[in-house]
Design an enzyme around this catalytic site. Structure first.
Site, short mmCIF file in Angstrom:
data_model
loop_
_atom_site.label_atom_id
_atom_site.label_comp_id
_atom_site.label_asym_id
_atom_site.label_seq_id
_atom_site.Cartn_x
_atom_site.Cartn_y
_atom_site.Cartn_z
N TYR A 23 0.84 -1.21 0.00
CA TYR A 23 0.00 0.00 0.00
C TYR A 23 0.87 1.26 0.00
O TYR A 23 0.71 2.15 -0.84
CB TYR A 23 -0.93 0.00 1.21
N LYS A 28 1.31 4.24 -2.93
CA LYS A 28 0.96 5.64 -2.70
C LYS A 28 2.19 6.55 -2.86
O LYS A 28 2.06 7.72 -3.23
CB LYS A 28 0.33 5.82 -1.31
N1 LIG Z 1 -9.96 5.27 4.43
C1 LIG Z 1 -8.77 5.80 4.74
O1 LIG Z 1 -8.38 5.85 5.93
C2 LIG Z 1 -7.86 6.34 3.68
C3 LIG Z 1 -6.72 7.03 4.09
C4 LIG Z 1 -5.88 7.54 3.13
C5 LIG Z 1 -6.17 7.40 1.80
N2 LIG Z 1 -7.28 6.72 1.43
C6 LIG Z 1 -7.53 6.56 -0.01
O2 LIG Z 1 -8.81 7.05 -0.33
C7 LIG Z 1 -9.32 6.33 -1.46
C8 LIG Z 1 -10.71 5.83 -1.15
O3 LIG Z 1 -10.64 4.94 -0.06
P1 LIG Z 1 -11.88 4.60 0.87
O4 LIG Z 1 -11.36 4.54 2.24
O5 LIG Z 1 -13.02 5.46 0.55
O6 LIG Z 1 -12.15 3.08 0.41
P2 LIG Z 1 -13.50 2.28 0.12
O7 LIG Z 1 -14.57 2.71 1.03
O8 LIG Z 1 -13.09 0.86 0.10
O9 LIG Z 1 -13.89 2.74 -1.37
C9 LIG Z 1 -13.03 2.45 -2.43
C10 LIG Z 1 -13.65 2.92 -3.73
O10 LIG Z 1 -12.74 2.56 -4.78
C11 LIG Z 1 -13.41 1.76 -5.71
N3 LIG Z 1 -12.53 0.77 -6.31
C12 LIG Z 1 -11.79 -0.19 -5.69
N4 LIG Z 1 -11.13 -0.93 -6.59
C13 LIG Z 1 -11.45 -0.41 -7.81
C14 LIG Z 1 -11.11 -0.73 -9.13
N5 LIG Z 1 -10.27 -1.73 -9.42
N6 LIG Z 1 -11.62 0.01 -10.14
C15 LIG Z 1 -12.46 1.02 -9.87
N7 LIG Z 1 -12.85 1.38 -8.65
C16 LIG Z 1 -12.35 0.67 -7.63
C17 LIG Z 1 -14.55 1.11 -4.96
O11 LIG Z 1 -15.61 0.83 -5.86
P3 LIG Z 1 -16.14 -0.64 -6.27
O12 LIG Z 1 -15.70 -1.59 -5.21
O13 LIG Z 1 -17.63 -0.46 -6.33
O14 LIG Z 1 -15.54 -0.88 -7.61
C18 LIG Z 1 -14.96 2.23 -4.01
O15 LIG Z 1 -15.82 3.12 -4.66
C19 LIG Z 1 -8.30 5.23 -1.75
O16 LIG Z 1 -7.45 5.65 -2.79
C20 LIG Z 1 -7.54 5.11 -0.46
O17 LIG Z 1 -6.24 4.62 -0.64
C21 LIG Z 1 -8.15 6.19 2.33
#
Ligand SMILES: NC(=O)c1ccc[n+]([C@@H]2O[C@H](COP(=O)([O-])OP(=O)(O)OC[C@H]3O[C@@H](n4cnc5c(N)ncnc54)[C@H](OP(=O)(O)O)[C@@H]3O)[C@@H](O)[C@H]2O)c1
Length: 260
Positions: free
Chosen positions: A156, A160
């Protein structure tokens, strides 16, 4: 009444079927045209049913073969894009005891190459916005994980870090075309991505608050915007005292091993 910060734009958000992307889409669709993407048509349809001002384009960002279809679908929906929020992503943790080396490949595919593919699919429409004297903006969702090494985050964190360098480099090359590039580094946000974590997540925030902060952050078009600042401070200390940080991370691992 408070004036909305982003208004009258056409915005494409990848990974907008859940978590941070969906929260951003719900807030932004009130005053903008928002195109949401994710892998599953039925999920996107359900969201559009509840928010008729949204439009949907199915896109698995890891699948290179879909890029030209997605590009065509976007062009059918809009003559230009003001903003693209590259948010689709996933997190899988690596275990040295039961190593799944393919995690590194999967993380690079979805978090890094997924972002590259999404820019490929949308660049023409961003250029069109620039030609119409708009101020197109690419927003890449990175992670504060790049600020210090975390245990089990080999895949991960590396993906990033690749995103961070890529956006920095892209920013230089797109400046001449009038396209801005920002990188957002969230801390821990309560989504399905973090709900599976079995370790303490300092300063965990709600997805609503995270979306609010991202919107506030991107209005200013920063090169990089990290939040919450308390976590940024902690990770700054981690970089200043790398051996102490490593020991703390190791303590966390062995405490967990004992409790298993
Ligand atoms: N949550 C945190 O603490 C956190 C912290 C730092 C950064 N982030 C970043 O924020 C972003 C969103 O994370 P989140 O926490 O909101 O995660 P999440 O709730 O798991 O949502 C992930 C989203 O990405 C989509 N996705 C996953 N694999 C995909 C693929 N192969 N093609 C297209 N869409 C895909 C999923 O859609 P489907 O499954 O419907 O395709 C979903 O809409 C990510 O880049 C993550 O690394 C999150």
């Amino acid at each position: 009444m408070k004036r909305p910060q982003i208004t009258g734009e056409t915005i494409w958000i990848t990974g907008a079927s859940a978590g941070i992307g969906l929260a951003l889409a719900k807030k932004l669709c009130q005053h903008n045209t928002v195109i949401i993407s994710g892998r599953h048509q039925d999920t996107l349809d359900r969201i559009v049913e509840q928010h008729p001002s949204m439009k949907a384009v199915v896109f698995d960002v890891t699948d290179k073969a879909q890029i030209s279809t997605v590009q065509t679908a976007l062009i059918e929906l809009t003559p230009y894009l003001d903003r693209v929020i590259l948010n689709a992503g996933n997190c899988e943790y690596f275990s040295i005891d039961k190593p799944d080396w393919l995690i590194m490949e999967r993380m690079m595919q979805v978090n890094f190459l997924g972002m590259v593919h999404s820019v490929q699919a949308s660049l023409e429409l961003l250029k069109q916005a620039s030609k119409q004297n708009k101020l197109p903006h690419i927003v890449g969702i990175g992670s504060q994980a790049i600020q210090a090494p975390f245990t089990k985050a080999e895949g991960y964190g590396a993906s990033k870090a690749a995103v961070s360098y890529w956006l920095d480099s892209l920013r230089i090359d797109l400046a001449g075309l009038g396209i801005d590039v920002s990188e957002i580094l969230p801390g821990f946000v309560d989504t399905r991505l973090t709900q599976k974590n079995d370790f303490p997540m300092p300063f965990l925030m709600s997805v609503d608050e995270a979306a609010e902060r991202i919107i506030k952050g991107i209005v200013k078009r920063p090169l990089q915007y990290a939040f919450p600042k308390r976590l940024t401070g902690l990770l700054w200390l981690a970089r200043r005292f790398p051996r102490r940080w490593m020991a703390l991370q190791q303590q966390g691992v062995s405490a967990k091993d004992k409790s298993d």
